[in-house]
Scaffold this active site. Structure first.
Site, PDB file in Angstrom:
ATOM      1  N   LYS A  42      19.543 -87.703 -94.666  1.00 24.42           N
ATOM      2  CA  LYS A  42      19.232 -88.254 -93.640  1.00 24.42           C
ATOM      3  C   LYS A  42      19.349 -87.398 -92.313  1.00 24.42           C
ATOM      4  CE  LYS A  42      20.827 -92.551 -95.916  1.00 24.42           C
ATOM      5  NZ  LYS A  42      21.741 -93.728 -95.907  1.00 24.42           N
ATOM      6  N   ASP A 101      26.830 -75.657 -94.057  1.00 22.32           N
ATOM      7  CA  ASP A 101      28.215 -75.446 -94.204  1.00 22.32           C
ATOM      8  C   ASP A 101      28.447 -74.700 -95.469  1.00 22.32           C
ATOM      9  OD1 ASP A 101      31.001 -75.663 -94.177  1.00 22.32           O
ATOM     10  OD2 ASP A 101      31.181 -77.743 -94.846  1.00 22.32           O
TER      11      ASP A 101
HETATM   12  P1  IMP Z   1      26.706 -77.551 -97.386  1.00 19.36           P
HETATM   13  O1  IMP Z   1      25.684 -77.831 -98.755  1.00 19.36           O
HETATM   14  O2  IMP Z   1      27.804 -77.429 -97.732  1.00 19.36           O
HETATM   15  O3  IMP Z   1      25.743 -76.478 -96.599  1.00 19.36           O
HETATM   16  O4  IMP Z   1      26.348 -78.958 -96.783  1.00 19.36           O
HETATM   17  C1  IMP Z   1      25.107 -79.476 -95.795  1.00 19.36           C
HETATM   18  C2  IMP Z   1      25.132 -80.912 -95.638  1.00 19.36           C
HETATM   19  O5  IMP Z   1      26.679 -81.395 -95.746  1.00 19.36           O
HETATM   20  C3  IMP Z   1      24.637 -81.203 -94.329  1.00 19.36           C
HETATM   21  O6  IMP Z   1      23.261 -81.198 -94.379  1.00 19.36           O
HETATM   22  C4  IMP Z   1      25.378 -82.532 -94.129  1.00 19.36           C
HETATM   23  O7  IMP Z   1      25.003 -83.709 -94.433  1.00 19.36           O
HETATM   24  C5  IMP Z   1      26.857 -82.307 -94.452  1.00 19.36           C
HETATM   25  N1  IMP Z   1      27.864 -81.919 -93.899  1.00 19.36           N
HETATM   26  C6  IMP Z   1      28.285 -80.298 -93.809  1.00 19.36           C
HETATM   27  N2  IMP Z   1      29.181 -80.263 -92.619  1.00 19.36           N
HETATM   28  C7  IMP Z   1      29.423 -81.592 -91.945  1.00 19.36           C
HETATM   29  C8  IMP Z   1      29.963 -81.892 -90.968  1.00 19.36           C
HETATM   30  O8  IMP Z   1      30.923 -81.460 -90.126  1.00 19.36           O
HETATM   31  N3  IMP Z   1      29.684 -83.220 -90.513  1.00 19.36           N
HETATM   32  C9  IMP Z   1      29.132 -84.069 -91.086  1.00 19.36           C
HETATM   33  N4  IMP Z   1      28.357 -83.627 -92.177  1.00 19.36           N
HETATM   34  C10 IMP Z   1      28.513 -82.433 -92.762  1.00 19.36           C
END
Ligand code: IMP
Ligand code: MG
Length: 178
Positions: A42, A101
């Site tokens: 979302k 992230d």
């Molecule tokens: P990744 O797969 O670790 O890159 O995560 C990406 C997803 O994790 C993002 O689209 C967010 O939904 C969630 N996410 C990562 N960091 C944060 C944060 O600091 N706050 C809220 N959601 C996060």
């Protein structure tokens, strides 16, 4: 909601500037190309909705939903919840995300779209958190880069809340203890 923030990292005005800058770069880069913009639900939705209104090109939109964070603030297992409905074969795909992230979510989505023969796949993210990377990835369009902090607002949630906060901020410690 704003009272729950300990500090604001990106203001509403700064988000507007980011939307203007990124959308004009996209408008230039995708001229005469068949563009499909795919939002990651979302979190990517508010940014995507603001972005598409400023992209002065014919385009198609769709959404995918992948769950990676199970209510907390650390990375979990990935589950596909909703697939796109458009055919992306021979189209130029631009994925819109709220934050990158670890980059795990994105890598899975990119791999899936590659198998469907997209002509190109690029990513636009409002926020980049390079300190969290597990898989190396640099998105083409970045709103702004942040440090190793958990943020909420403008799509980003903590336990499904705060997505409607109009800026990006860091929650007060006491919120996590509730
Ligand atoms: P990744 O797969 O670790 O890159 O995560 C990406 C997803 O994790 C993002 O689209 C967010 O939904 C969630 N996410 C990562 N960091 C944060 C944060 O600091 N706050 C809220 N959601 C996060
Ligand atoms: Mg997300």
């Amino acid at each position: 909601m704003l009272n729950d923030l300990k500090k604001i990292l990106v203001t509403e005005a700064e988000i507007k500037q980011i939307v203007k800058r990124v959308s004009s770069a996209i408008t230039k880069d995708y001229k005469d190309k068949e563009l499909v913009i795919i939002g990651i639900l979302k979190g990517g939705a508010p940014f995507m909705m603001d972005l598409i209104k400023e992209i002065n090109l014919p385009l198609i939109i769709d959404f995918i939903r992948v769950e990676s964070y199970h209510g907390g603030t650390t990375s979990g297992e990935l589950i596909f919840r909703k697939d796109i409905e458009v055919d992306i074969a021979n189209k130029h795909v631009l994925i819109v995300d709220d934050i990158i992230d670890s980059s795990r979510t994105l890598k899975m989505v990119i791999e899936l779209f590659k198998k469907r023969h997209a002509s190109s796949i690029e990513v636009v993210t409002l926020l980049d958190k390079p300190s969290g990377r597990v898989i190396d990835y640099t998105p083409k369009y970045i709103g702004t880069t942040i440090g190793n902090e958990f943020v909420v607002g403008y799509g980003l949630d903590y336990q499904e809340k705060y997505r409607n906060v109009p800026c990006i901020g860091v929650l007060k410690e006491e919120i996590y203890k509730r």
